[in-house]
Structures are given as structure tokens and as C-alpha cells.
Write a protein that holds these residues in place. Sequence first.
Motif, PDB file in Angstrom:
ATOM      1  N   ALA A 174       0.831  -1.201   0.000  1.00 19.54           N
ATOM      2  CA  ALA A 174       0.000   0.000   0.000  1.00 19.54           C
ATOM      3  C   ALA A 174       0.864   1.250   0.000  1.00 19.54           C
ATOM      4  O   ALA A 174       0.582   2.224  -0.705  1.00 19.54           O
ATOM      5  N   SER A 175       1.941   1.220   0.778  1.00 16.52           N
ATOM      6  CA  SER A 175       2.848   2.369   0.790  1.00 16.52           C
ATOM      7  C   SER A 175       3.618   2.453  -0.517  1.00 16.52           C
ATOM      8  O   SER A 175       3.789   3.526  -1.097  1.00 16.52           O
ATOM      9  N   LEU A 176       4.058   1.296  -0.966  1.00 13.40           N
ATOM     10  CA  LEU A 176       4.904   1.255  -2.157  1.00 13.40           C
ATOM     11  C   LEU A 176       4.152   1.734  -3.394  1.00 13.40           C
ATOM     12  O   LEU A 176       4.696   2.431  -4.249  1.00 13.40           O
ATOM     13  N   VAL A 177       2.872   1.367  -3.513  1.00 12.13           N
ATOM     14  CA  VAL A 177       2.127   1.747  -4.696  1.00 12.13           C
ATOM     15  C   VAL A 177       1.969   3.271  -4.728  1.00 12.13           C
ATOM     16  O   VAL A 177       1.994   3.887  -5.801  1.00 12.13           O
ATOM     17  N   LEU A 193       0.286  12.501   6.078  1.00 16.33           N
ATOM     18  CA  LEU A 193       0.813  13.340   7.149  1.00 16.33           C
ATOM     19  C   LEU A 193       0.879  14.810   6.774  1.00 16.33           C
ATOM     20  O   LEU A 193       0.610  15.680   7.584  1.00 16.33           O
ATOM     21  N   PHE A 194       1.227  15.099   5.499  1.00 15.30           N
ATOM     22  CA  PHE A 194       1.371  16.515   5.115  1.00 15.30           C
ATOM     23  C   PHE A 194       0.037  17.250   5.177  1.00 15.30           C
ATOM     24  O   PHE A 194      -0.026  18.400   5.594  1.00 15.30           O
ATOM     25  N   LEU A 195      -1.046  16.566   4.822  1.00 16.40           N
ATOM     26  CA  LEU A 195      -2.375  17.190   4.911  1.00 16.40           C
ATOM     27  C   LEU A 195      -2.749  17.421   6.375  1.00 16.40           C
ATOM     28  O   LEU A 195      -3.315  18.445   6.745  1.00 16.40           O
ATOM     29  N   TYR A 196      -2.376  16.429   7.191  1.00 15.46           N
ATOM     30  CA  TYR A 196      -2.680  16.489   8.613  1.00 15.46           C
ATOM     31  C   TYR A 196      -1.917  17.636   9.272  1.00 15.46           C
ATOM     32  O   TYR A 196      -2.459  18.387  10.089  1.00 15.46           O
ATOM     33  N   GLU A 229       7.940  18.081   9.160  1.00 16.48           N
ATOM     34  CA  GLU A 229       7.503  18.772  10.368  1.00 16.48           C
ATOM     35  C   GLU A 229       6.601  17.862  11.203  1.00 16.48           C
ATOM     36  O   GLU A 229       6.685  17.820  12.424  1.00 16.48           O
ATOM     37  N   SER A 230       5.711  17.157  10.503  1.00 21.80           N
ATOM     38  CA  SER A 230       4.779  16.280  11.192  1.00 21.80           C
ATOM     39  C   SER A 230       5.524  15.157  11.910  1.00 21.80           C
ATOM     40  O   SER A 230       5.203  14.812  13.048  1.00 21.80           O
ATOM     41  N   VAL A 231       6.538  14.621  11.248  1.00 20.11           N
ATOM     42  CA  VAL A 231       7.283  13.499  11.833  1.00 20.11           C
ATOM     43  C   VAL A 231       8.083  13.948  13.047  1.00 20.11           C
ATOM     44  O   VAL A 231       8.061  13.290  14.085  1.00 20.11           O
ATOM     45  N   VAL A 232       8.775  15.090  12.951  1.00 19.56           N
ATOM     46  CA  VAL A 232       9.632  15.486  14.071  1.00 19.56           C
ATOM     47  C   VAL A 232       8.817  16.004  15.252  1.00 19.56           C
ATOM     48  O   VAL A 232       9.289  15.977  16.380  1.00 19.56           O
ATOM     49  N   PRO A 271      -2.592   9.794  10.973  1.00 21.37           N
ATOM     50  CA  PRO A 271      -2.909   9.050   9.749  1.00 21.37           C
ATOM     51  C   PRO A 271      -1.679   8.314   9.231  1.00 21.37           C
ATOM     52  O   PRO A 271      -0.593   8.467   9.779  1.00 21.37           O
ATOM     53  N   ASP A 272      -1.864   7.517   8.206  1.00 12.76           N
ATOM     54  CA  ASP A 272      -0.730   6.839   7.593  1.00 12.76           C
ATOM     55  C   ASP A 272       0.203   7.899   6.995  1.00 12.76           C
ATOM     56  O   ASP A 272      -0.204   9.021   6.724  1.00 12.76           O
ATOM     57  N   TRP A 273       1.459   7.530   6.749  1.00 16.97           N
ATOM     58  CA  TRP A 273       2.491   8.530   6.450  1.00 16.97           C
ATOM     59  C   TRP A 273       2.173   9.388   5.227  1.00 16.97           C
ATOM     60  O   TRP A 273       2.526  10.553   5.160  1.00 16.97           O
TER      61      TRP A 273
END
Lengths: 224, 259
Positions: free
Chosen positions: A98-101, B87-90, B155-158, B82-84
Motif C-alpha cells: 500500500a505504501s509502495l504503490v 501526514l502533510f495534509l494532517y 515537520e509532522s514526523v519530528v 494518519p498513515d504517512w
Amino acid sequence: MLNKLYDWVDERLDITPIWRDIADHEVPEHVNPAHHFSAFVYCFGGLTFFVTVIQILSGMFLTMYYVPDVENAWNSVYYLQNEVAFGEIVRGMHHWGASLVIVMIFLHTLRVFFTGSYKKPRELNWMVGVMLFGVILGLGFTGYLLPWDMKALFATKVGIEIAASVPVIGEYIKILLAGDDTILGAQTLTRFFAIHVFFLPAALLGLMGAHFIMIRKQGISGPL
Amino acid sequence: MHRGKGMKFVGDSRVPALRKPNIPKDYSEYPGKTEAFYPNFLLKEWLIGAVFLIGFLILTVAHPSPLEAQADPTDTGYIPLPDWYFLFLYQLLKYEFASGPYNIVGAIIVPGLAFTALLLAPFLDPGPERRPIKRPLPTAFMLLALSSIVYLTWESVVNHDWEAAEAQGQIVEEVAIDKESEGYQIYANATCINCHGENLEGGVGPALVTTEKTAEEIAEIAVNGITKNDVVAMPPSWTGSEEELAVLAEFIATLGDEE
């Protein structure tokens, strides 16, 4: 033997032009990494397709154990992950795929953008491609809820709140996705399952078909 | 007309495009080493695909996919993420100009505009030029979008407390707790139980059933609390006697080892 069988079918159905249309064409030098190594950027689209096929296959196997129901969803995933032979690998392929796609489709989009390949006469194919991107993000969003663990539930809560903030139709989108205007629960899980397993894959396959037919009709864009 | 296997195919079935200056030239008009797709090129693709698949399988074996504890809608303290790839939208929603009363800016307008612009790129950039350097505006906008996505994700990750995130979602193994034991009595009568739960399963504080800490470490934490980056994660709590503290720490430290 195989030849004879082929001829027998071909005589009746004239199947040769079908596969010829798909397979019988030249690959131009400027997209062939064997001639120019930098042409590997032209592989991202094919790799997106490859990972999509992995997603479809691994997803089919996952549904053999997965139960889309609040009581059992998490337990079935836990069982699949820890008890079923190779379950960890199948789920791992679907999870990482899912991440890779998304990585691959992102790189593919950038390649098409920076080589200006979306220009006339390929506008329609570009738009179909952007829609495919949207569908794949939708698959990522709906699939995230299905294991029904903590991160899934609360991430989806936030996602649905964002959808609800769309003016005018936001509330309706929320009810359509969650199945209720306040509760995020059993109904939401079954809806997300249906969307993830039936609606979006159907859209994905249709759009992919259109994408590929257009590529075959128009060929790959020429060298810069 | 001859049909079937012996039929002659000339080139492939490309749409005959009118020769207008902004239509790129058909690549068959460029001199070069073309290669038959089937079977030559397909076999090479197959090889690359096999190598890719091996790498992918190694990834799945080396990093089993995560699974947190079963969803519990009543846990109001859970910090969502959310999933990675979202993250930028979040992260965008956390800025002042894109949250609260301006939530619609971050949630709808900015992503909506970006997506529409991407969808309509061929019509926003209709000129004949294809090289990025010769169409500075589209290139600049795309680079801007790219760098914003990378920056916001970063930014979200750190700014996310990954240790707390890991702790809050952990699957808590059900450990049989002897509620008659002296250690549990001390645990229940002190303030510990308020935050760490009746079965030591966690609550405001983390679960204590598998701390993997020694009795000394646990006693130290109970007395002094935990302060991380000037934030009090756990206040100093223990006010009882040294003897009881030792019993309590020993009780908590040995919980996970009984298997």
C-alpha cells in the motif's frame, strides 16, 4: 499440441489481432534502460501496475480470513498475523505494498509531469491518471480502518471529520462513509470494507483499462 | 482479407494525429535502437520485476506489519495519526491560518486547488514546450508543491511523540494478576491504580504488565516520577514506606516473567 489448440481457437475467434494489439509493438530507444540508464524513470508506471497486481492478489488472500465486523475484525487480523501459515507475509505484502504503490504512482506522476508528456494529444490520459491517483489514495484511506486497531479507528475519525467540513455536502459525505451522523462503528467498518473491496477496485480496474488502451493508441511520448 | 495467424501488421495502431506544431513527433521518426516489446523487452522487464519482488519480500519479512490494540472508541486520550502519506495534509491543519475558523482553508481549499490544478495541468500549460526548463511556471509550481509536501511531512514526523504513540497503541497481554497478593494490595491502596488501571492495563499512564524494568528502576520511578523534555510524564507519586515500596516494585517487575 498447443499450436494445434491455438489454431483451433484462432480459426473460430480470430484471436491473433487481440494479443498482437497488446504485445506486438516496438519499444523506443529513449524509454529503454538497456540503452540509456536514465530511462529507468520510465519504469515507475509499470512498477505501479506491478505493485497493484500484488495488492489485488494479496488482498484476495486476506479476505479468506478477514471478517468485516467490529467484534471479529481485529481478532481475525490478529489470528492471520500470528497463527495462519504465511499470514504474516501476505498481510505484510498488502501493508507495505500500500505504501509502495503510492510511492511508485507519485514518482510516475512526477516523471510524466517533468517530461511534459501530458501535452496534446495525451490530456485525457493524464486526467485518467490523476483520477487513478485519487482512487489509490482512497484505497489507502479505507484500507487503513479495516484492521480495526487503535490507530485505524482514530485516524479514520479525523479523516471523516475533515470530509464533513466540506461545505454543503460535507454532512452527506460523512453519513455516506460512516453510515451514521454521529457514531463511527460497526456500520462504518462494513461500509469501508465494501468501498475498499468492491467499489474502489472496480473504479481502479476500469480506469486502468482506459489508461492502458490510451497508451496503446497513442504510444509513449517521444524523447525530449 | 487474410485473417488469423498469417496476417501482416504494419507498425502499431496509433491514432493518426494531425501534424500540428504542438504535437510531439512520433517516436518512430527518431533514429534509434527500438526493441520489440514481445518477447525481448518483456523478458527484461520480467527480470527487473523479479529483483523488485525479492527486495519487496525481504522488506515484508524483515518488518512485520504493525497491529495495535483493538479499537476502543472510549479511549479519549489517544492521539490520532494518519498513515504517512497523509501526514502533510494532517500537518497543514495544525497551522493557525488553516485551523479553527479557517479550517476550511487547510481541509478543503488548499488540497482541492492543488488537486484540481493537477487534474487540469494539460489545459493550464497548453504550450508546445515539453522541457521543464522551458516552461518555468509549471515547473516552479510543481517544485513548490513538492517541497511543501516534503517540508510538511518532515515537520509532522519530528513533532510527533513516537514513543508515546507506540505506548498508547500497544497490545496489552492479559497477565493473570493475583489480586490477593501483598504487592497488588499496596498498588491498589496507593495512587498508582488511578492512572495505571485496575488490572495494570494502563489508562492515563502506560500498562505495567510487561515493563521490562528492574525492581530498582520501578521504585525509582515511583518515587521521582518521569520528566521528559521538561514535560512531566508521571508526577512523583510514592509517599509510603520503603518496605512497601520494595514489595510493590518487586510485584510489578515480576509480572511479565511468569510464563
